[in-house]
Design an enzyme around this catalytic site. Structure first.
Site, PDB file in Angstrom:
ATOM      1  N   LYS A 157      34.762  42.456  51.180  1.00 14.44           N
ATOM      2  CA  LYS A 157      36.180  42.380  50.828  1.00 14.44           C
ATOM      3  C   LYS A 157      36.607  40.931  50.554  1.00 14.44           C
ATOM      4  O   LYS A 157      35.865  40.001  50.835  1.00 14.44           O
ATOM      5  CB  LYS A 157      37.023  42.995  51.963  1.00 14.44           C
ATOM      6  CG  LYS A 157      36.609  44.436  52.336  1.00 14.44           C
ATOM      7  CD  LYS A 157      36.724  45.401  51.171  1.00 14.44           C
ATOM      8  CE  LYS A 157      36.827  46.863  51.559  1.00 14.44           C
ATOM      9  NZ  LYS A 157      35.605  47.562  51.975  1.00 14.44           N
TER      10      LYS A 157
HETATM   11  C1  LIG Z   1      35.787  49.107  52.762  1.00 14.03           C
HETATM   12  C2  LIG Z   1      36.734  50.251  52.782  1.00 14.03           C
HETATM   13  C3  LIG Z   1      37.047  50.929  53.971  1.00 14.03           C
HETATM   14  C4  LIG Z   1      36.291  50.724  55.244  1.00 14.03           C
HETATM   15  O1  LIG Z   1      36.345  49.447  55.736  1.00 14.03           O
HETATM   16  P1  LIG Z   1      35.344  48.999  56.903  1.00 14.03           P
HETATM   17  O2  LIG Z   1      35.949  47.731  57.407  1.00 14.03           O
HETATM   18  O3  LIG Z   1      34.011  48.786  56.263  1.00 14.03           O
HETATM   19  O4  LIG Z   1      35.305  50.055  57.944  1.00 14.03           O
HETATM   20  C5  LIG Z   1      38.036  51.894  53.936  1.00 14.03           C
HETATM   21  N1  LIG Z   1      38.669  52.203  52.791  1.00 14.03           N
HETATM   22  C6  LIG Z   1      38.391  51.591  51.637  1.00 14.03           C
HETATM   23  C7  LIG Z   1      39.148  51.982  50.411  1.00 14.03           C
HETATM   24  C8  LIG Z   1      37.385  50.619  51.583  1.00 14.03           C
HETATM   25  O5  LIG Z   1      37.053  50.067  50.418  1.00 14.03           O
END
Ligand SMILES: *Cc1c(COP(=O)(O)O)cnc(C)c1O
Length: 412
Positions: free
Chosen positions: A199
């Site tokens: 992210k």
């Molecule tokens: C990455 C992601 C998640 C999950 O995030 P984590 O921190 O890896 O648990 C949830 N929703 C979306 C849309 C994502 O891209």
């Protein structure tokens, strides 16, 4: 230079890149600053429940323009705690065009995700479809700001108010993005950010719920920390979903790099748009110029009818050149287990997008020169799409490109 399809590495030409280029390489910021913070935690022998997490929560709340931030070990857990704290039960309406965590977080609590189609113009949940899906069993709606593009927030809030539903947002992609000029984070009852390595801001693994509802925030803090109250006494069932000090040290450092990274992403995005303009069957999803975006995702749509080759073949072509593109998000949630077996549903716009979507490499590790060369490969393949398709089909051994090792942090 890729002049013709013989030059493509898939057909024996030299690979454009010697090192693989990825989607979602982590933005780790200033390493010295990171180690300073980590050393402070080690010197203090304070590895959890400490000041780094509190500082990170303050910074995130500030960045999102909200009063409360509750940091967690990851966003999937944050979603789960939020669904619980918001009192969801029965059915929860959500888009299928999202990472499966949005749905799994509900399903793991015994809730029923009810998938509805997207607005093909934005890729986000179609608010009319959401409104029409409300039943007596519905307790909430979860909007997803797909690739940082805001969900139809006003409409979903209206549906929530009309039917007495909780309105929550999966904002995993949307730190630093805006909706009608206001920062993502303060909408609905609460929103959830992810700080996974892929992210725009990472804390190795991490997530957070942000909300202006003080009571909800207090409930979430309690659920995150074994169900304890502000005085430390246990007042309900809870779990351990805390973020560690080491994670917060990275989160703070990565957050400091945010502006620089977004600027770089923005330039990459604009360059992809201009370099791929006019390529038949290939379009780069634009951003709303009136809103801020973190530009963390460069999303191309590959229309096989126009390009002469399918998205998956273009992905193979790119991979042979050491360009590791990703399918965000394909298959869509309703096409995955257990949902496809439990509650089959047809979502034509979602299915069409899932068939076409391709995320292209960007981020601080991808330069303008890299983007130009990636686009040259795409233009070359798309210019002779049908010949590439025929030749790939004829190649006796449908030799998949040699596997490019994907660092485990990027595996999805
Ligand atoms: C990455 C992601 C998640 C999950 O995030 P984590 O921190 O890896 O648990 C949830 N929703 C979306 C849309 C994502 O891209």
């Amino acid at each position: 230079m890729k002049l013709g399809i013989d030059d493509l590495a898939l057909f024996g030409g030299p690979a454009t890149f010697t090192e693989p280029l990825y989607v979602g390489r982590p933005s780790t910021g200033d390493r010295a600053r990171f180690f300073e913070r980590l050393n402070r935690a080690l010197d203090d022998m304070w590895l959890t429940n400490g000041t780094l997490v509190r500082e990170f929560e303050d910074r995130v709340a500030e960045a999102a323009g909200v009063r409360n931030c509750v940091a967690t070990c990851n966003a999937t857990t944050a979603l789960q705690l939020l669904y619980m704290a918001a009192g969801l039960s029965g059915e929860v309406i959500m888009p299928s065009m999202t990472y499966v965590a949005t749905a799994h977080a509900a399903r793991m609590l015994g809730l029923t995700p009810v998938f509805r189609d997207i607005d093909p113009a934005t890729g986000c949940l179609d608010p009319r479809a959401a409104e029409a899906a409300v039943t007596s069993r519905t307790s909430g709606v979860v909007g997803v700001h797909l690739w940082g593009r805001p969900a139809p927030i006003a409409e979903l809030e209206k549906t929530g108010a009309r039917h007495g539903l909780r309105v929550l947002f999966d904002a995993a992609h949307a730190l630093g993005c805006t909706y009608r000029g206001r920062r993502i984070g303060g909408f609905g009852d609460a929103e959830v950010f992810s700080f996974h390595a892929t992210k725009v801001v990472n804390s190795f693994e991490g997530g957070a719920v942000v909300t202006d509802d003080d009571g909800l925030a207090q409930h979430l803090r309690s659920l995150r920390t074994f169900g304890s109250g502000t005085d430390g006494r246990i007042e309900r069932a809870g779990t351990n979903a805390k973020m560690s000090e080491a994670a917060a040290a990275m989160g703070l450092t990565s957050l400091e790099a945010f502006d620089r990274v977004v600027l770089h992403n923005r330039e990459n995005h604009a360059l992809y748009r201009s370099e791929l303009r006019g390529v038949a069957g290939v379009s780069v999803v634009p951003f709303d110029e009136g809103e801020s975006s973190n530009h963390q995702y460069v999303i191309a749509r590959i229309d096989e009818a126009g390009a002469g080759l399918h998205r998956d073949l273009l992905m193979r072509v790119l991979k042979a050149e050491n360009v590791v593109a990703r399918r965000y998000f394909s298959p869509a949630c309703h096409q995955l287990e257990p949902y496809r077996s439990e509650r089959p549903v047809e979502l034509p716009h979602t299915e069409r997008l899932a068939e076409q979507v391709l995320a292209l490499p960007t981020g601080p590790a991808v330069s303008a020169a890299d983007v130009r060369r990636i686009c040259e490969i795409v233009r070359c393949a798309a210019a002779s799409g049908r010949r590439v398709t025929d030749r790939a089909r004829r190649t006796a051994d449908p030799a998949p490109a040699p596997p490019v090792p994907v660092p485990s942090g990027l595996r999805r």
